[in-house]
Design a protein around this motif. Structure first.
Motif, short mmCIF file in Angstrom:
data_model
loop_
_atom_site.label_atom_id
_atom_site.label_comp_id
_atom_site.label_asym_id
_atom_site.label_seq_id
_atom_site.Cartn_x
_atom_site.Cartn_y
_atom_site.Cartn_z
N SER A 42 -16.24 -7.60 12.29
CA SER A 42 -15.75 -7.21 10.77
C SER A 42 -14.31 -7.42 10.64
O SER A 42 -13.51 -8.08 11.38
CB SER A 42 -16.25 -5.90 10.30
OG SER A 42 -16.02 -5.62 8.94
N TYR A 43 -13.81 -7.00 9.43
CA TYR A 43 -12.42 -7.14 9.33
C TYR A 43 -11.82 -5.99 8.41
O TYR A 43 -12.85 -5.12 7.89
CB TYR A 43 -12.23 -8.24 8.35
CG TYR A 43 -12.90 -8.56 7.14
CD1 TYR A 43 -12.22 -7.91 5.97
CD2 TYR A 43 -14.19 -8.79 6.73
CE1 TYR A 43 -12.55 -8.04 4.54
CE2 TYR A 43 -14.91 -8.73 5.69
CZ TYR A 43 -13.98 -8.40 4.57
OH TYR A 43 -14.70 -8.33 3.29
N ASP A 44 -10.66 -5.76 8.43
CA ASP A 44 -10.22 -4.69 7.67
C ASP A 44 -9.72 -4.88 6.10
O ASP A 44 -8.91 -6.21 6.01
CB ASP A 44 -8.60 -4.16 8.23
CG ASP A 44 -8.09 -2.95 7.48
OD1 ASP A 44 -8.59 -2.67 6.44
OD2 ASP A 44 -6.98 -2.64 8.09
N PRO A 45 -10.10 -4.71 5.06
CA PRO A 45 -10.15 -5.18 3.92
C PRO A 45 -8.78 -4.86 3.40
O PRO A 45 -8.40 -5.53 2.24
CB PRO A 45 -11.43 -4.55 3.01
CG PRO A 45 -11.60 -3.30 3.67
CD PRO A 45 -11.50 -3.57 5.16
N ASN A 46 -8.10 -4.02 3.63
CA ASN A 46 -6.82 -3.36 3.14
C ASN A 46 -5.97 -4.45 3.06
O ASN A 46 -5.05 -4.40 2.07
CB ASN A 46 -6.30 -2.27 4.02
CG ASN A 46 -7.18 -0.81 3.56
OD1 ASN A 46 -6.98 -0.24 2.38
ND2 ASN A 46 -7.98 -0.52 4.46
N PRO A 47 -5.71 -5.22 4.08
CA PRO A 47 -4.45 -6.33 3.88
C PRO A 47 -4.89 -7.22 3.01
O PRO A 47 -4.09 -8.11 2.33
CB PRO A 47 -4.40 -7.01 5.31
CG PRO A 47 -4.87 -6.00 6.19
CD PRO A 47 -6.00 -5.23 5.30
N LEU A 48 -6.15 -7.47 2.37
CA LEU A 48 -6.48 -8.45 1.38
C LEU A 48 -6.35 -7.90 0.18
O LEU A 48 -6.77 -8.49 -1.01
CB LEU A 48 -8.04 -8.81 1.69
CG LEU A 48 -8.32 -9.38 2.88
CD1 LEU A 48 -9.72 -9.97 3.14
CD2 LEU A 48 -7.52 -10.58 3.14
N ALA A 49 -6.02 -6.49 -0.12
CA ALA A 49 -5.99 -5.77 -1.44
C ALA A 49 -4.58 -5.73 -1.94
O ALA A 49 -4.35 -5.08 -2.91
CB ALA A 49 -6.64 -4.71 -1.36
N LEU A 50 -3.50 -6.14 -1.07
CA LEU A 50 -2.21 -6.15 -1.56
C LEU A 50 -1.81 -6.85 -2.71
O LEU A 50 -2.33 -7.98 -3.09
CB LEU A 50 -1.05 -6.48 -0.17
CG LEU A 50 -1.33 -5.71 1.06
CD1 LEU A 50 -0.54 -6.52 2.10
CD2 LEU A 50 -0.97 -4.20 0.77
N ALA A 51 -0.94 -6.56 -3.48
CA ALA A 51 -0.48 -7.11 -4.89
C ALA A 51 0.54 -7.91 -4.42
O ALA A 51 1.62 -8.31 -4.95
CB ALA A 51 0.07 -6.27 -5.61
N ASN A 52 0.10 -8.87 -3.20
CA ASN A 52 1.20 -10.05 -2.88
C ASN A 52 0.42 -11.13 -2.18
O ASN A 52 -0.24 -11.37 -1.24
CB ASN A 52 1.85 -9.32 -1.64
CG ASN A 52 2.97 -10.42 -1.41
OD1 ASN A 52 2.90 -11.50 -0.98
ND2 ASN A 52 4.50 -9.73 -1.00
N LYS A 53 0.54 -12.30 -3.36
CA LYS A 53 -0.42 -13.47 -2.80
C LYS A 53 -0.10 -14.01 -1.66
O LYS A 53 -1.14 -14.48 -1.05
CB LYS A 53 -0.42 -14.49 -4.08
CG LYS A 53 -0.86 -14.01 -5.42
CD LYS A 53 -0.71 -15.14 -6.65
CE LYS A 53 -0.97 -14.73 -7.85
NZ LYS A 53 -0.80 -15.66 -8.78
N GLU A 54 1.18 -14.23 -1.23
CA GLU A 54 1.50 -14.59 -0.11
C GLU A 54 0.96 -14.23 1.26
O GLU A 54 0.25 -14.76 2.16
CB GLU A 54 2.88 -14.84 0.02
CG GLU A 54 3.48 -15.46 1.35
CD GLU A 54 5.00 -15.95 1.45
OE1 GLU A 54 5.42 -16.28 2.16
OE2 GLU A 54 5.60 -15.47 0.38
#
Length: 485
Positions: free
Chosen positions: A179-191
């Motif tokens: 699986s994966y940690d979804p938290n880094p994908l929820a940042l308000a930073n597109k880059e």
């Protein structure tokens, strides 16, 4: 003079009409495309100015996704996932330009744009408060979900576990590993989000894929329950003690090869149905499939939900026994090989259908939708999907599956003081490569409360992995957690 004025008037009306048509087109047909366009900076900022509803489980007691007020005027609200990897494929992620899982499937409730929340939106608009979404409560048993994920991930296994309430269709566990940690994908930073996503996307183990519903696999001998169902349903005089041919090897029509039993074992030439399933003989079930024919086998599989479009509300890959490729192919299909491809969810539905006296319930993940004020907006009502077999046939299948757990290949799934019914599966993949390991089960037999399917992918549990040795112990742990033992 009137002529020129009329022409000018017509021209003005025409231009006004074209303008209105364009405004209507942009506001309706193109609205969603424009809103989600990556170049729309306004939409990007707007995503983080909504007090997005929470995602919970255990009747609201456990938080799977929450919104935190950062105090930042540009990015007011941040999304967090407290339980991370064990729930990532179901809950999904809420990223700057996209979303997945329940975050996407129930997005209009979560962001407050659903028609059911129109009054609330109006109140927020008038009061000047940030828009607030509804919360989504899932059917998951979080304890069982975490145990299932730990059993897979802690030993480096690739696979999936699905557990259902056989009487309602509620999904109690649906985990996938890796699986994966979804938290880094929820940042308000597109880059930063794009970098994190691309790393996951390029990972050869494919952690973004939900192996429970996104992919299909050969189910191996777990499918013998479906073949048995077709055989018993075809003649009401048959039962668990009906004798069938069980040769050491079965010649395949139109070929020069024969189908053997697992590891070349002998099943004595003749066996009762319960004996054949208990030791998982290949030849009797292959012959049964050929004798019944492709149409009857396909019809029986469909009655368990195979090939029926499903949304839970996440999309589910379609399972299939494959095309009609002749008698030899059907023999292999009937023991869960060849073109026979099932999702772990589908095999959990097979176990649940047998547990529920032959009735398959439609699986679902959403328990209820709760408005911002805590009132229930909507709830899922259990719905029958199909009648797979009669209660009598389900009873015979249950007795056969009990014997598998008590005296056969599924003893690792036994629970103290409780009767468990199950079936192992070891599915060949390709020559020279390890097999997939499967196990399906339900308990307690007297009053079934959980039906489970465990799938462990080829090579992730050693070269000699079997359903009984690898998958059955995981099913044991999950059923034990659901039943509170």
């Amino acid at each position: 003079m009137n002529g020129p004025l009329k022409r000018v008037s017509v021209a003005c009306l025409l231009m006004f009409g074209l303008l209105m048509a364009n405004v209507t087109y942009l506001g309706t047909v193109k609205a969603e495309d424009l809103r989600t366009d990556s170049r729309n900076v306004r939409a990007f900022y707007a995503r983080y100015n909504i007090d997005r509803g929470w995602i919970t489980a255990d009747d609201g007691k456990t938080t799977l996704a929450k919104t935190v007020d950062t105090g930042d005027t540009t990015f007011r609200f941040a999304r967090e996932y407290p339980l991370g990897k064990a729930f990532a494929h179901i809950v999904g992620f809420f990223a700057p330009e996209s979303s997945s899982g329940i975050e996407r499937a129930e997005g209009r409730y979560l962001d407050g744009s659903h028609p059911d929340l129109v009054v609330r939106r109006a109140v927020d608009l008038v009061s000047g408060k940030p828009a607030k979404g509804a919360s989504v409560d899932l059917t998951l048993n979080t304890k069982a979900q975490e145990i299932a994920y730990k059993d897979l991930a802690s030993t480096g296994k690739r696979g999936a576990v699905v557990a259902l309430n056989p009487k309602t269709g509620a999904i109690l566990t649906m985990t996938s590993a890796p699986s994966y940690d979804p938290n880094p994908l929820a940042l308000a930073n597109k880059e930063k989000v794009n970098k994190a996503y691309n790393k996951l996307d390029k990972d050869p183990d494919k952690p973004l894929l939900d192996r429970a519903i996104d992919l299909t696999y050969a189910p191996g001998s777990t499918f013998k329950t479906v073949t048995s169902a077709a055989f018993l349903s075809d003649d009401t005089s048959r039962d668990e003690n009906t004798e069938v041919d069980a040769p050491d090897s079965l010649p395949l029509p139109g070929t020069t090869i024969s189908l053997p039993n697992y590891h070349g074992e002998s099943c004595g030439g003749r066996a009762t149905m319960v004996e054949a399933l208990t030791v998982s003989c290949n030849t009797p079930f292959a012959k049964i499939g050929m004798d019944l024919g492709y149409d009857k086998m396909k019809e029986q599989a469909q009655k368990f939900g195979v090939g029926v479009p499903l949304e839970i509300p996440l999309g589910v890959a379609s399972s299939s026994i494959g095309p009609d490729e002749g008698k030899a192919a059907l023999a292999q299909t009937s023991i869960g090989q060849r073109s026979n491809q099932m999702t772990p969810l589908q095999m959990a539905m097979v176990a649940a259908g047998i547990a529920n006296q032959g009735t398959v319930m439609k699986p679902y993940l959403v328990n209820k939708i709760m408005g911002p004020d805590g009132t229930e907006i909507d709830g899922t009502r259990p719905e029958e999907l199909s009648e797979a077999v009669s209660p009598e046939v389900a009873g015979e299948l249950t007795k056969m599956m009990i014997n598998v757990v008590q005296h056969g290949t599924g003893t690792a799934a036994q629970l103290p003081g409780m009767t468990v019914a199950g079936k192992t599966g070891t599915a060949e993949t390709s020559p020279g490569k390890p097999s997939h390991a499967w196990f399906i089960a339900f308990a307690p037999v007297e009053d079934p409360k959980v039906a489970v399917a465990v799938f462990v992918e080829s090579g992730s549990a050693g070269n000699d992995a079997t359903g009984g040795a690898v998958a059955a112990p995981i099913a044991h742990d999950v059923m034990q957690a659901v039943l509170g033992q």
